[in-house]
Design a protein around this motif. Structure first.
Motif, mmCIF file in Angstrom:
data_model
loop_
_atom_site.group_PDB
_atom_site.id
_atom_site.type_symbol
_atom_site.label_atom_id
_atom_site.label_comp_id
_atom_site.label_asym_id
_atom_site.label_seq_id
_atom_site.Cartn_x
_atom_site.Cartn_y
_atom_site.Cartn_z
ATOM 1 N N GLU A 72 0.831 -1.202 0.000
ATOM 2 C CA GLU A 72 0.000 0.000 0.000
ATOM 3 C C GLU A 72 0.868 1.256 0.000
ATOM 4 N N LEU A 73 1.964 1.198 0.745
ATOM 5 C CA LEU A 73 2.884 2.334 0.742
ATOM 6 C C LEU A 73 3.459 2.545 -0.659
ATOM 7 N N VAL A 74 3.803 1.465 -1.337
ATOM 8 C CA VAL A 74 4.312 1.549 -2.707
ATOM 9 C C VAL A 74 3.260 2.172 -3.629
ATOM 10 N N LEU A 75 2.018 1.766 -3.448
ATOM 11 C CA LEU A 75 0.935 2.323 -4.262
ATOM 12 C C LEU A 75 0.885 3.841 -4.150
ATOM 13 N N TRP A 76 0.916 4.349 -2.928
ATOM 14 C CA TRP A 76 0.824 5.804 -2.731
ATOM 15 C C TRP A 76 2.083 6.506 -3.208
ATOM 16 N N GLU A 77 3.234 5.902 -3.000
ATOM 17 C CA GLU A 77 4.476 6.517 -3.455
ATOM 18 C C GLU A 77 4.487 6.584 -4.978
ATOM 19 N N THR A 78 4.002 5.563 -5.624
ATOM 20 C CA THR A 78 3.950 5.544 -7.086
ATOM 21 C C THR A 78 3.016 6.631 -7.605
ATOM 22 N N ARG A 79 1.880 6.779 -6.970
ATOM 23 C CA ARG A 79 0.941 7.826 -7.406
ATOM 24 C C ARG A 79 1.565 9.208 -7.309
ATOM 25 N N VAL A 80 2.296 9.442 -6.234
ATOM 26 C CA VAL A 80 2.919 10.753 -6.053
ATOM 27 C C VAL A 80 4.086 10.933 -7.021
ATOM 28 N N SER A 81 4.940 9.928 -7.128
ATOM 29 C CA SER A 81 6.149 10.083 -7.950
ATOM 30 C C SER A 81 5.838 10.131 -9.445
ATOM 31 N N GLN A 82 4.707 9.588 -9.864
ATOM 32 C CA GLN A 82 4.359 9.610 -11.279
ATOM 33 C C GLN A 82 3.661 10.900 -11.698
ATOM 34 N N ALA A 83 3.330 11.725 -10.736
ATOM 35 C CA ALA A 83 2.745 13.026 -11.075
ATOM 36 C C ALA A 83 3.845 13.903 -11.682
ATOM 37 N N PRO A 84 3.480 14.793 -12.601
ATOM 38 C CA PRO A 84 4.490 15.710 -13.134
ATOM 39 C C PRO A 84 5.166 16.477 -11.991
ATOM 40 N N ILE A 99 -2.196 8.052 3.056
ATOM 41 C CA ILE A 99 -0.925 7.484 3.531
ATOM 42 C C ILE A 99 -0.992 7.325 5.055
ATOM 43 N N ARG A 100 -1.471 8.353 5.726
ATOM 44 C CA ARG A 100 -1.572 8.279 7.193
ATOM 45 C C ARG A 100 -2.626 7.268 7.634
ATOM 46 N N MET A 101 -3.586 7.001 6.769
ATOM 47 C CA MET A 101 -4.619 6.017 7.097
ATOM 48 C C MET A 101 -4.046 4.604 7.225
ATOM 49 N N ALA A 128 5.015 8.919 10.341
ATOM 50 C CA ALA A 128 5.003 10.260 10.936
ATOM 51 C C ALA A 128 6.065 11.156 10.307
ATOM 52 N N GLN A 129 7.105 10.550 9.760
ATOM 53 C CA GLN A 129 8.180 11.328 9.136
ATOM 54 C C GLN A 129 7.891 11.681 7.681
ATOM 55 N N VAL A 130 6.826 11.148 7.150
ATOM 56 C CA VAL A 130 6.466 11.422 5.752
ATOM 57 C C VAL A 130 5.756 12.770 5.705
ATOM 58 N N THR A 131 6.518 13.778 5.320
ATOM 59 C CA THR A 131 5.973 15.135 5.264
ATOM 60 C C THR A 131 6.041 15.737 3.864
ATOM 61 N N ASP A 132 6.715 15.054 2.961
ATOM 62 C CA ASP A 132 6.778 15.508 1.570
ATOM 63 C C ASP A 132 7.074 14.313 0.670
ATOM 64 N N ALA A 133 7.089 14.568 -0.627
ATOM 65 C CA ALA A 133 7.275 13.480 -1.596
ATOM 66 C C ALA A 133 8.623 12.790 -1.423
ATOM 67 N N LYS A 134 9.656 13.557 -1.104
ATOM 68 C CA LYS A 134 10.982 12.970 -0.925
ATOM 69 C C LYS A 134 10.997 12.025 0.275
ATOM 70 N N ALA A 135 10.405 12.448 1.371
ATOM 71 C CA ALA A 135 10.343 11.590 2.572
ATOM 72 C C ALA A 135 9.500 10.345 2.301
ATOM 73 N N LEU A 136 8.463 10.490 1.492
ATOM 74 C CA LEU A 136 7.651 9.326 1.124
ATOM 75 C C LEU A 136 8.496 8.317 0.350
ATOM 76 N N GLY A 137 9.323 8.802 -0.558
ATOM 77 C CA GLY A 137 10.217 7.908 -1.300
ATOM 78 C C GLY A 137 11.218 7.225 -0.385
ATOM 79 N N THR A 138 11.747 7.974 0.566
ATOM 80 C CA THR A 138 12.692 7.400 1.527
ATOM 81 C C THR A 138 12.003 6.354 2.395
ATOM 82 N N CYS A 139 10.789 6.663 2.812
ATOM 83 C CA CYS A 139 10.017 5.722 3.634
ATOM 84 C C CYS A 139 9.785 4.425 2.856
ATOM 85 N N LYS A 140 9.428 4.541 1.600
ATOM 86 C CA LYS A 140 9.210 3.342 0.776
ATOM 87 C C LYS A 140 10.488 2.520 0.671
ATOM 88 N N LEU A 141 11.614 3.188 0.460
ATOM 89 C CA LEU A 141 12.883 2.463 0.345
ATOM 90 C C LEU A 141 13.257 1.782 1.662
#
Length: 157
Positions: A72-84, A99-101, A128-141
């Motif tokens: 599920e985390l990958v799903l949300w990270e993909t949606r964000v990272s694939q946006a222009p 994501i917080r859900m 809790a550390q996911v505050t922007d797209a970059k942190a979301l990518g780090t969280c996924k990794l």
């Protein structure tokens, strides 16, 4: 001695919903930080966290169950990272509530005794550390590394 941490307790007050009492943290997650990224975050830190969750409760935390949260985390990270690029911040803000859900879904799984508080606490700490797209990518990794080590350690399904 029965361990009733994190369990619902009936307050004995008629038709009121049972009160949820979160468990105290049982895992030191202070080494899991996404800003700045520690050189060991995706290696020794992820391995240590996987070991702690693997050792926590053999009857819970099946790798397939944990994989659902990672997926599920990958799903949300993909949606964000694939946006222009110019719309990633907006897309991230749009997705952040979902994501917080994931925390709520983990709490539900804990209530069903599918995962334990060690995993839920770690997941909460990272989300809790996911505050922007970059942190979301780090969280996924981080969770990708965690899942690799976890599968090696537990080897169950």
């Amino acid at each position: 001695m029965a361990d009733n941490r994190g369990q619902r307790h009936n307050t004995g007050q008629g038709g009121r919903a049972p009160e949820y009492r979160p468990q105290p943290p049982v895992l030191d997650t202070s080494t899991v930080t996404f800003a700045p990224i520690n050189a060991e975050l995706f290696c020794q830190t992820a391995k240590n966290m996987a070991q702690a969750v693997a050792d926590a409760d053999r009857n819970r935390n099946k790798s397939t169950q944990l994989r659902r949260f990672y997926d599920e985390l990958v799903l949300w990270e993909t949606r964000v990272s694939q946006a222009p690029k110019e719309h990633q911040a907006d897309k991230f803000n749009e997705c952040l509530p979902f994501i917080r859900m994931i925390n709520a879904k983990a709490a539900y799984a804990e209530g069903r005794k599918l995962v334990d508080s060690t995993f839920v606490g770690l997941l909460h700490h990272t989300l809790a550390q996911v505050t922007d797209a970059k942190a979301l990518g780090t969280c996924k990794l981080f969770w990708e590394a965690f899942m690799g080590f976890y599968k090696q350690l537990r080897g169950d399904n």
